[in-house]
Write a protein that holds these residues in place. Structure first.
Motif, PDB file in Angstrom:
ATOM      1  N   ALA A  70     -12.484 -58.601 -19.057  1.00 60.31           N
ATOM      2  CA  ALA A  70     -13.929 -58.866 -19.152  1.00 60.31           C
ATOM      3  C   ALA A  70     -14.601 -58.567 -17.828  1.00 60.31           C
ATOM      4  CB  ALA A  70     -14.181 -60.326 -19.543  1.00 60.31           C
ATOM      5  N   ALA A  71     -15.845 -58.116 -17.916  1.00 57.45           N
ATOM      6  CA  ALA A  71     -16.731 -58.067 -16.750  1.00 57.45           C
ATOM      7  C   ALA A  71     -17.640 -59.282 -16.857  1.00 57.45           C
ATOM      8  CB  ALA A  71     -17.539 -56.772 -16.760  1.00 57.45           C
ATOM      9  N   ARG A  72     -17.854 -59.949 -15.718  1.00 59.76           N
ATOM     10  CA  ARG A  72     -18.621 -61.186 -15.769  1.00 59.76           C
ATOM     11  C   ARG A  72     -19.845 -61.090 -14.865  1.00 59.76           C
ATOM     12  NH1 ARG A  72     -13.649 -65.425 -15.099  1.00 59.76           N
ATOM     13  NH2 ARG A  72     -13.751 -64.532 -12.996  1.00 59.76           N
ATOM     14  N   GLY A  73     -20.923 -61.738 -15.293  1.00 58.00           N
ATOM     15  CA  GLY A  73     -22.170 -61.635 -14.561  1.00 58.00           C
ATOM     16  C   GLY A  73     -22.507 -62.877 -13.776  1.00 58.00           C
ATOM     17  N   ASP A  74     -23.577 -62.772 -12.993  1.00 55.96           N
ATOM     18  CA  ASP A  74     -24.034 -63.856 -12.136  1.00 55.96           C
ATOM     19  C   ASP A  74     -25.541 -63.985 -12.331  1.00 55.96           C
ATOM     20  OD1 ASP A  74     -24.741 -65.575 -10.102  1.00 55.96           O
ATOM     21  OD2 ASP A  74     -23.151 -64.847  -8.787  1.00 55.96           O
ATOM     22  N   ALA A  75     -26.002 -65.202 -12.593  1.00 58.29           N
ATOM     23  CA  ALA A  75     -27.418 -65.419 -12.855  1.00 58.29           C
ATOM     24  C   ALA A  75     -28.199 -65.729 -11.593  1.00 58.29           C
ATOM     25  CB  ALA A  75     -27.592 -66.562 -13.850  1.00 58.29           C
ATOM     26  N   GLN A  76     -27.599 -65.663 -10.425  1.00 57.36           N
ATOM     27  CA  GLN A  76     -28.273 -66.083  -9.191  1.00 57.36           C
ATOM     28  C   GLN A  76     -28.957 -64.926  -8.472  1.00 57.36           C
ATOM     29  OE1 GLN A  76     -25.344 -68.077  -6.846  1.00 57.36           O
ATOM     30  NE2 GLN A  76     -24.969 -69.656  -8.376  1.00 57.36           N
ATOM     31  N   VAL A  77     -29.184 -63.839  -9.145  1.00 56.01           N
ATOM     32  CA  VAL A  77     -29.743 -62.679  -8.467  1.00 56.01           C
ATOM     33  C   VAL A  77     -31.087 -62.274  -9.065  1.00 56.01           C
ATOM     34  CG1 VAL A  77     -27.539 -61.748  -7.743  1.00 56.01           C
ATOM     35  CG2 VAL A  77     -28.421 -61.197  -9.998  1.00 56.01           C
ATOM     36  N   HIS A  78     -31.719 -63.164  -9.790  1.00 53.04           N
ATOM     37  CA  HIS A  78     -32.993 -62.818 -10.399  1.00 53.04           C
ATOM     38  C   HIS A  78     -34.053 -62.505  -9.352  1.00 53.04           C
ATOM     39  CE1 HIS A  78     -31.657 -65.114 -14.225  1.00 53.04           C
ATOM     40  NE2 HIS A  78     -31.238 -63.867 -14.197  1.00 53.04           N
ATOM     41  N   ALA A  79     -33.903 -63.069  -8.168  1.00 54.16           N
ATOM     42  CA  ALA A  79     -34.880 -62.810  -7.112  1.00 54.16           C
ATOM     43  C   ALA A  79     -34.881 -61.344  -6.697  1.00 54.16           C
ATOM     44  CB  ALA A  79     -34.585 -63.678  -5.892  1.00 54.16           C
TER      45      ALA A  79
ATOM     46  N   LEU B  60     -23.660 -57.788 -12.667  1.00 54.92           N
ATOM     47  CA  LEU B  60     -22.211 -57.853 -12.510  1.00 54.92           C
ATOM     48  C   LEU B  60     -21.803 -58.663 -11.274  1.00 54.92           C
ATOM     49  CD1 LEU B  60     -19.480 -56.731 -13.535  1.00 54.92           C
ATOM     50  CD2 LEU B  60     -19.845 -54.769 -12.027  1.00 54.92           C
ATOM     51  N   ARG B  61     -20.807 -59.526 -11.471  1.00 55.58           N
ATOM     52  CA  ARG B  61     -20.251 -60.307 -10.360  1.00 55.58           C
ATOM     53  C   ARG B  61     -18.797 -59.945 -10.103  1.00 55.58           C
ATOM     54  NH1 ARG B  61     -20.101 -65.630 -12.393  1.00 55.58           N
ATOM     55  NH2 ARG B  61     -17.929 -65.299 -12.978  1.00 55.58           N
ATOM     56  N   ASP B  62     -17.992 -59.855 -11.174  1.00 57.12           N
ATOM     57  CA  ASP B  62     -16.575 -59.511 -10.997  1.00 57.12           C
ATOM     58  C   ASP B  62     -16.007 -58.972 -12.308  1.00 57.12           C
ATOM     59  OD1 ASP B  62     -15.901 -61.729 -12.651  1.00 57.12           O
ATOM     60  OD2 ASP B  62     -15.864 -63.061 -10.941  1.00 57.12           O
ATOM     61  N   VAL B  63     -14.777 -58.491 -12.220  1.00 58.17           N
ATOM     62  CA  VAL B  63     -14.100 -57.993 -13.404  1.00 58.17           C
ATOM     63  C   VAL B  63     -12.694 -58.580 -13.431  1.00 58.17           C
ATOM     64  CG1 VAL B  63     -13.363 -55.877 -12.214  1.00 58.17           C
ATOM     65  CG2 VAL B  63     -13.366 -55.941 -14.702  1.00 58.17           C
ATOM     66  N   VAL B  64     -12.275 -58.994 -14.617  1.00 58.98           N
ATOM     67  CA  VAL B  64     -10.934 -59.555 -14.803  1.00 58.98           C
ATOM     68  C   VAL B  64     -10.067 -58.484 -15.460  1.00 58.98           C
ATOM     69  CG1 VAL B  64      -9.571 -61.402 -15.844  1.00 58.98           C
ATOM     70  CG2 VAL B  64     -11.931 -61.841 -15.103  1.00 58.98           C
ATOM     71  N   VAL B  65      -8.913 -58.209 -14.859  1.00 57.88           N
ATOM     72  CA  VAL B  65      -7.990 -57.228 -15.447  1.00 57.88           C
ATOM     73  C   VAL B  65      -6.653 -57.919 -15.699  1.00 57.88           C
ATOM     74  CG1 VAL B  65      -9.134 -55.329 -14.271  1.00 57.88           C
ATOM     75  CG2 VAL B  65      -7.115 -56.365 -13.245  1.00 57.88           C
ATOM     76  N   ALA B  66      -5.931 -57.427 -16.684  1.00 59.10           N
ATOM     77  CA  ALA B  66      -4.655 -58.036 -17.068  1.00 59.10           C
ATOM     78  C   ALA B  66      -3.528 -57.030 -16.909  1.00 59.10           C
ATOM     79  CB  ALA B  66      -4.717 -58.526 -18.516  1.00 59.10           C
ATOM     80  N   THR B  67      -2.410 -57.484 -16.368  1.00 62.87           N
ATOM     81  CA  THR B  67      -1.172 -56.713 -16.335  1.00 62.87           C
ATOM     82  C   THR B  67      -0.078 -57.592 -16.927  1.00 62.87           C
ATOM     83  OG1 THR B  67      -0.472 -57.497 -14.167  1.00 62.87           O
ATOM     84  CG2 THR B  67      -1.928 -55.568 -14.204  1.00 62.87           C
ATOM     85  N   CYS B  68       1.140 -57.075 -16.963  1.00 65.21           N
ATOM     86  CA  CYS B  68       2.238 -57.893 -17.493  1.00 65.21           C
ATOM     87  C   CYS B  68       2.513 -59.091 -16.589  1.00 65.21           C
ATOM     88  CB  CYS B  68       3.492 -57.037 -17.658  1.00 65.21           C
ATOM     89  SG  CYS B  68       4.025 -56.257 -16.128  1.00 65.21           S
ATOM     90  N   ALA B  69       2.014 -59.052 -15.354  1.00 67.58           N
ATOM     91  CA  ALA B  69       2.225 -60.159 -14.420  1.00 67.58           C
ATOM     92  C   ALA B  69       1.144 -61.215 -14.513  1.00 67.58           C
ATOM     93  CB  ALA B  69       2.304 -59.612 -12.990  1.00 67.58           C
ATOM     94  N   GLY B  70       0.097 -60.973 -15.290  1.00 67.68           N
ATOM     95  CA  GLY B  70      -0.973 -61.946 -15.421  1.00 67.68           C
ATOM     96  C   GLY B  70      -2.330 -61.325 -15.161  1.00 67.68           C
ATOM     97  N   GLU B  71      -3.339 -62.184 -15.011  1.00 69.22           N
ATOM     98  CA  GLU B  71      -4.703 -61.703 -14.824  1.00 69.22           C
ATOM     99  C   GLU B  71      -5.114 -61.769 -13.352  1.00 69.22           C
ATOM    100  OE1 GLU B  71      -7.381 -63.727 -17.423  1.00 69.22           O
ATOM    101  OE2 GLU B  71      -6.499 -62.854 -19.243  1.00 69.22           O
ATOM    102  N   THR B  72      -5.920 -60.795 -12.940  1.00 71.38           N
ATOM    103  CA  THR B  72      -6.435 -60.731 -11.576  1.00 71.38           C
ATOM    104  C   THR B  72      -7.940 -60.511 -11.646  1.00 71.38           C
ATOM    105  OG1 THR B  72      -4.369 -59.712 -10.824  1.00 71.38           O
ATOM    106  CG2 THR B  72      -6.269 -59.556  -9.341  1.00 71.38           C
TER     107      THR B  72
END
Length: 429
Positions: A217-226, A236-248
């Motif tokens: 998932a890509a995740r957003g941030d609501a604190q930048v309306h200014a 956009l704030r960050d992106v979560v990626v998954a491998t066989c070792a887990g999520e980063t």
């Protein structure tokens, strides 16, 4: 004395430029039509003042200022008014251009696969991100992640790095065994491509390269309306990626998500040229199912710049009733072998469908979710019930996504094939 033959070419990427140069060298007249402000297409974007590619520079030197060369730039082909007349919009004005011989070099679009957050501002295709940066979008000191699959990820990451961005990670869906097989394929037959890949990896050696990884998932941030974004629209704030070792989780301001390209067949279909497997069907001389239309480059199948140049030259020769040289066909075979290697290695597989969850928006123009599309049998039924594909992009983004997710085939192209102003359409007699 008979006048020189006139060849119309749509698209000024590598295929179109190669076709134009070949035709001028053969003594023909050329009218090159393109909707971009500068020639070069997506691969050689930037125009003659910015090109580093020697082939592009050589081609443009042949074309620029040639008395038999007409360049219609900023002219968007929006369809046809009859079998041999193109319909253009240029400067919000409608215009018709009749042709006797036409070479279609319409290129390709990125395949956008939906995942949670892919509609956030800051998320683009990998090629789209590269194009924005080349077009002047500032990314200095901004955090960038490129994710998906294919060599375009490396090229986009290098463009961002050279523009001063902090590239947090390159996330490649394919695993090392398949990538190693790809490398052996380059070593066996495509040494120049192997050297390009080695050079790219060397330039990007400080950037984490995650393989066997997919976007969660890509995740957003609501604190930048200014900063001027409309209230209620996160960026956009960050992106979560998954491998066989887990999520980063990787913080990022820009995410370039690329899963390959889709041939642009709109104009060919509008002109009633046959297509198959999503590409324009051509014979050994690049002739389409119509006697007076040829096609070259990515619109006949994804293969990269060498295939585009080889096909563009072959199409122009065939359109002028000339034979290829002894070097043309080996070059074409080599470029198509590379295209096949790319497809075997990086074509998205069904496991990537898991990125799209039931609540994920698939048609971002009309806010249509995957769950609302799932009950329908085909594109037409879904379109009637949900308005999928009825927004500004007219299904150019969500159509290929639905083809991947649900196996749906889009119907024949309709005029206008590109969004056009009512003023332009009203001026067509």
């Amino acid at each position: 004395m008979k006048p020189a033959k006139l060849l119309h070419i749509v698209g000024s990427g590598p295929a179109g430029l190669a076709a134009a140069q070949t035709a001028l060298d053969a003594g023909a007249r050329v009218c090159l039509i393109d909707d971009n402000p500068a020639p070069g297409g997506q691969i050689w974007r930037g125009g003659p003042a910015a090109w580093l590619e020697p082939r592009a520079v050589r081609m443009w030197r042949t074309l620029h200022g040639h008395p038999n060369f007409t360049h219609m730039q900023g002219a968007q082909v929006i369809g046809c008014v009859d079998a041999n007349t193109l319909l253009l919009e240029t400067g919000y004005q409608g215009k018709t251009v009749a042709f006797e011989r036409l070479v279609i070099c319409a290129g390709a679009r990125e395949l956008s696969l939906p995942f949670p957050g892919w509609t956030l501002p800051g998320v683009t295709g990998a090629g789209g991100l590269q194009a924005l940066i080349k077009g002047g979008m500032p990314v200095r000191d901004r955090a960038v992640v490129v994710a998906g699959t294919g060599p375009l990820l490396l090229a986009a990451a290098l463009t961002a790095l050279q523009a001063g961005a902090h590239v947090s990670a390159i996330v490649e869906y394919q695993r090392w065994p398949r990538l190693s097989t790809f490398g052996l394929g380059l070593l066996a037959r495509h040494r120049a491509k192997l050297w390009q890949a080695v050079s790219l990896f060397a330039a990007l050696r400080a950037i984490p390269y995650r393989t066997g990884a997919r976007i969660v998932a890509a995740r957003g941030d609501a604190q930048v309306h200014a900063q001027g974004y409309a209230q209620g629209h996160d960026i956009l704030r960050d992106v979560v990626v998954a491998t066989c070792a887990g999520e980063t989780t990787y913080p990022c301001d820009f995410l370039g998500a690329g899963f390959g390209l889709v041939p642009n067949t709109d104009l060919a279909r509008a002109l009633r040229c046959e297509t198959a497997d999503g590409a324009v069907v051509v014979d050994g001389a690049q002739r389409t199912s119509r006697e007076d239309i040829w096609a070259a480059g990515e619109c006949t199948g994804i293969g990269g710049v060498d295939k585009a140049v080889a096909e563009g030259r072959l199409a122009a020769l065939a359109a002028l009733d000339l034979r290829p040289s002894a070097r043309d066909l080996p070059r074409l075979r080599a470029s198509r072998a590379f295209a096949a290697l790319l497809d075997r290695t990086f074509a998205p597989d069904d496991a990537l469908k898991a990125m799209c969850r039931p609540e994920t928006i698939v048609c971002r123009c009309e806010d249509v979710s995957a769950a609302s599309l799932l009950p329908h049998r085909d594109w037409r039924e879904a379109k009637l019930a949900t308005r999928v594909g009825m927004g500004a992009c007219q299904g150019k983004t969500c159509g290929p996504a639905c083809g991947f997710l649900f196996g749906w085939t889009q119907p024949e192209a309709r005029i206008p094939i590109q969004p056009a102003s009512a003023r332009a359409l009203s001026q067509i007699e």
